[in-house]
Structure formats: structure tokens, C-alpha cells
Write an enzyme that holds these catalytic residues in place. Structure first.
Site, PDB file in Angstrom:
ATOM      1  N   ASP A  44      83.411 -46.932  66.386  1.00 14.09           N
ATOM      2  CA  ASP A  44      83.088 -47.419  65.042  1.00 14.09           C
ATOM      3  C   ASP A  44      84.329 -48.025  64.381  1.00 14.09           C
ATOM      4  O   ASP A  44      84.634 -47.731  63.228  1.00 14.09           O
ATOM      5  CB  ASP A  44      82.531 -46.272  64.196  1.00 14.09           C
ATOM      6  N   VAL A  97      82.794 -38.423  50.901  1.00 16.99           N
ATOM      7  CA  VAL A  97      84.185 -38.016  51.102  1.00 16.99           C
ATOM      8  C   VAL A  97      84.765 -37.652  49.737  1.00 16.99           C
ATOM      9  O   VAL A  97      84.623 -38.406  48.774  1.00 16.99           O
ATOM     10  CB  VAL A  97      85.033 -39.146  51.737  1.00 16.99           C
ATOM     11  N   GLY A 120      78.992 -42.809  52.420  1.00 16.52           N
ATOM     12  CA  GLY A 120      78.557 -43.604  53.567  1.00 16.52           C
ATOM     13  C   GLY A 120      77.269 -43.058  54.126  1.00 16.52           C
ATOM     14  O   GLY A 120      76.630 -42.180  53.530  1.00 16.52           O
ATOM     15  N   LYS A 138      85.041 -34.407  54.149  1.00 19.42           N
ATOM     16  CA  LYS A 138      83.812 -35.133  54.455  1.00 19.42           C
ATOM     17  C   LYS A 138      82.679 -34.118  54.568  1.00 19.42           C
ATOM     18  O   LYS A 138      82.768 -33.182  55.363  1.00 19.42           O
ATOM     19  CB  LYS A 138      83.946 -35.910  55.763  1.00 19.42           C
ATOM     20  N   GLY A 191      84.394 -41.581  48.193  1.00 18.55           N
ATOM     21  CA  GLY A 191      83.667 -42.501  49.058  1.00 18.55           C
ATOM     22  C   GLY A 191      82.327 -41.933  49.478  1.00 18.55           C
ATOM     23  O   GLY A 191      82.114 -40.719  49.470  1.00 18.55           O
TER      24      GLY A 191
END
Length: 438
Positions: A287, A177, A172, A192, A170
Site C-alpha cells: 500500500d 489515527v 481512513g 490507530k 486522521g
């Protein structure tokens, strides 16, 4: 570092608004605005919004009728620097960027002439290309990653000591990640790597690390477990348990874009249990969205776990994010309640409850609760958050039980005091509504 907004003309001449950490500042006729100008017809109710991450400041017009002006030029968006003047009607606001050390210098009888930020030389931690950035004083030590290396490191993160890297799973705004494996015991982990968007001081990095450590104390069956954190080659990393499932957004996509209300209740009630526990410990997530809820299993074995607790808040408030409203991507704020958009830094549990309502609504309907275009920009999204009512759930999905819909819609009140008092109260109401089926 500090950003001051000094009112130099207009009915409120002499007022000063000061910012020493990441925050937002709204101007308009609405009582919701921090700088409220109720009698100036030139201003729209929600006229413009500033995002401030000292020494950076950024302004965005919110589709106002008469426009926002910077140094006499009408703008939709603009970076602001010290000395710039924002104007609307009779009101003029001058931007001032300073070190924030003026009081100390005055009390210590030090010559206060050097209160402007210093320009210091830095080199990219990855490629060693030199650059210059603003700092509190000439001797400041700053960590810096250039834009090109930031993009490369998101796609191909650096290895972390004591962990085998398997693949990127992933990406962002904060970094990437990876699926990894601990060399000590072979356990699967999620790693992360967090990449500062701007040059940050050693002090800010240390504060960020402390905040990660505090958040890591949260231990709950519905919160992804923390493993360790640290820095490597100047970059921050955070290691958590790897959850062999998918986030709730993908889970809904696999179900055709939305969940049956019973599955939604299973995911949301477990997430609310995590939130209730965290709120009682003094933590706010800030979040909540489908992408931060990880889902494993199915049916009676379905389990939901909340991840990234407090990470977004720490990333912003320690200055690692810079300003975030630059790009015209509204997804980062679409789930925020009015009070969080208006004031980033002062967020309380009711904001998480609102975001939980937004998440539940999206999982249930496959759509956003507000009447905004699928690719709405930030200005349109912000105006909708403050001004537009939500679209009733049952107008989109008629077979959702009335009381289930009502629980979610209560969480989406624009007024914090009208939402569920606690995440636990919302969870209990949602489970009771689902059990009754009415």
C-alpha cells in the site's frame, strides 16, 4: 468459509475456481485475466472483475462492450450470493458459498449435508444492537460493529488503556489515527484503532493480531517504529511512534502541489531504503502511496519514514475489510500494478516498486501517471492500469533530468520483470541520476 465459481455452461464447462481468502478474479479475453476466454468475441479484453472476501462476493463490469449479466439482468455492479449466475456469451458461472469444510466432513465420515454457511446472532460491540451474519457453523463467535457505530468510532475513538488521548489526526478505511501520550513515560505516540468492516471470527482476529506482531519486527531508520498493539472492548489498536511532521502528500501540497526533483529524490530514496530492508526480510508493503510516507525536517535534514507496513494486506486477508470495491472511489487501487489488481493475495516486491514509481511520479508532477480523469471510477481506473501507457514525465515537467525521469518510468512498467530488480537497485539508480543532473 469458501466461495466457488463453477463454470456450468460454455467451452470451459466443468472448471471451478475456489477462494478461501480475500482475492480478485478477472474475466476477459486478455491473457492477464484469471479466466481467459480468448475465442469468445462477446467478451472484452478486460470484461469484468470480481472481488471475493468469503462469504462476500462483488462483481463490477469494466465498461465492457456487451455487458455483464447476473441472473439475466445487465449490471454495472452487484453483490453476489450463493446460486447467482454470471453470464457472458455462451459462458455461465454459478456462485457457490460454502463453509469450506466439505473435505474434512467427507474424510471424517461426517454427514456432509451441512456445508452451507450458518446464520448466527451477533450484537454490536459498541451499542449492543442485535444482527445476524453468516458464519462457518452455528457456534461461531463473531465480533461485530454496526455501520452507525463504526462511523461514530472513527470520528470519536474509544480511549485505549495506559494512553492519554489528545486528538484525532486522521481517518481512513480501516479506522482512525489519534495523537496520544503514553502514561508510563510521556512519549508522544500515534494510536490507530482498526474497525472491522464486517463481522469477523475470533480466529480471524487472532490471525490479524499475529500478522501485526510479525510486521512489528521491522526496525529501520526509515520505518515508523512500533510500540505495542492489542484489543480493547473487542477493537484492535496499534501504537507507533508519533512523527511530528506531515505525510508526503501534504508536504507536496505545501510546496505548491509538487516537489522539486531533488526533494522528491530525498523522500523517495529514503523510502526505497526502507523497502529494500523490508523486502530482504520477506515483507511486502502492498500500500505504498504519499499518505503512508511521513516527512519531517527540510533540506539536508529532511527525513522520510514509511508507515503501515503490511497493515492493508493483513486487514484484507484476515477478512476484516469485507469487499472494498463497492464504493466508486478508485484511490485505493490507482497505485496498484496490473498483477496486484488481478490477484490481491499473491503480491511480491515488484508490486511495491511499481507503487513507489507511482508515488514518485505524483510527488514530482502533481498528477497521476495514467491518463485518467481526476475523479475516475474504479472501472475506468482498472482499464487504464491494464491498457493505457503512462504519460511521460518530461511532457508534464520538461526540466526534470532525463535520467531521473527514466528511473521512475522504469518502475512503472506493466510487466514486473521489466521493472527495477530490487528497491535497492532503484534507489542507487535514482541517486546516481540526481547526482549527474542529466
Amino acid at each position: 468459509m469458501r466461495v466457488n465459481l463453477n463454470v456450468v455452461a460454455g467451452p470451459q464447462t466443468g472448471r471451478t475456481f475456489s477462494f478461501e481468502q480475500h482475492d480478485t478474479f478477472m474475466i476477459g479475453r486478455s491473457e492477464a485475466a484469471q479466466f481467459c476466454l480468448p475465442h469468445d468475441r462477446y467478451f472484452s479484453r478486460h470484461h469484468c472483475i470480481l472481488e471475493i472476501a468469503p462469504p462476500q462476493a462483488f462483481i463490477r463490469d469494466l465498461q465492457s462492450t456487451n455487458g455483464t449479466f447476473v441472473n439475466g439482468m445487465r449490471v454495472e455492479t452487484a453483490y453476489l450470493k450463493s446460486g447467482d449466475r454470471i453470464q457472458g456469451g455462451e459462458t455461465i458461472i454459478e456462485v457457490e458459498v460454502s463453509t469450506g469444510l466439505e473435505e474434512y466432513e467427507s474424510s471424517a465420515n461426517i454427514d456432509g449435508s451441512n456445508t452451507q454457511p450458518s446464520i448466527v446472532a451477533v450484537t454490536c460491540l459498541n451499542c449492543s444492537i442485535p444482527a445476524k451474519v453468516e458464519a462457518d457453523e452455528p457456534r461461531s463467535k463473531m465480533s461485530y460493529i454496526c455501520d452507525e457505530c463504526r462511523d461514530k468510532l472513527k470520528a470519536n475513538p474509544q480511549p485505549i488503556p495506559n494512553f492519554q488521548m489528545i486528538r484525532v489526526i486522521g481517518q481512513g478505511g480501516m479506522g482512525s489515527v489519534m495523537l496520544g501520550r503514553a502514561e508510563s513515560d510521556g512519549r508522544a505516540v500515534a494510536i490507530k484503532t482498526l474497525l472491522p468492516e464486517v463481522a469477523v471470527s475470533e480466529q480471524s482476529l487472532k490471525r490479524f493480531m499475529r500478522e501485526i506482531e510479525v510486521s512489528a519486527s521491522l526496525v529501520h531508520p526509515n520505518i515508523v517504529a512500533y510500540v505495542e498493539h492489542g484489543t480493547h472492548n473487542g477493537l484492535v489498536y496499534l501504537v507507533t511512534d508519533f512523527i511530528a511532521g506531515m505525510d508526503a502528500a501534504r508536504f507536496a501540497k505545501h510546496r505548491g502541489g509538487k516537489l522539486d526533483y531533488r526533494e522528491m529524490v530525498a523522500v523517495v530514496s529514503q523510502t526505497l531504503a526502507a523497502l529494500d530492508f523490508a523486502h530482504n526480510q520477506g515483507f511486502v508493503h502492498r500500500d505504498i502511496k504519499e499518505q503512508n510516507i511521513l516527512v519531517t525536517g527540510d533540506g539536508a535534514n529532511l527525513q522520510a519514514k514509511l508507515t503501515d507496513f503490511g497493515l492493508s494486506k493483513s486487514f484484507k486477508q484476515t477478512g476484516m475489510s469485507g469487499v472494498t470495491m463497492v464504493g466508486d472511489v478508485a484511490g485505493t487501487i490507482a497505485y496498484m500494478p496490473p498483477e496486484q489488481v488481478r490477484d490481491f493475495k499473491d503480491v511480491k516486491p515488484p508490486s511495491d516498486i511499481y507503487a513507489m514509481g507511482m508515488t514518485a511520479y505524483s510527488l514530482l508532477t502533481g498528477a497521476h501517471a495514467l491518463d485518467i480523469a481526476p475523479k475516475a471510477g474504479i472501472a475506468e481506473t482498472v482499464k487504464a492500469i491494464f491498457e493505457k501507457p503512462i504519460i511521460p514525465i518530461r511532457s508534464r515537467i520538461p526540466n526534470v533530468p532525463v535520467h531521473v525521469a527514466a528511473v521512475i518510468e522504469t518502475a512503472l512498467s506493466k510487466h514486473p520483470e521489466s521493472r527495477w530488480r530490487t528497491a535497492g537497485a532503484m534507489r542507487e539508480a535514482l541517486l546516481n541520476a540526481a547526482a549527474s543532473g542529466g
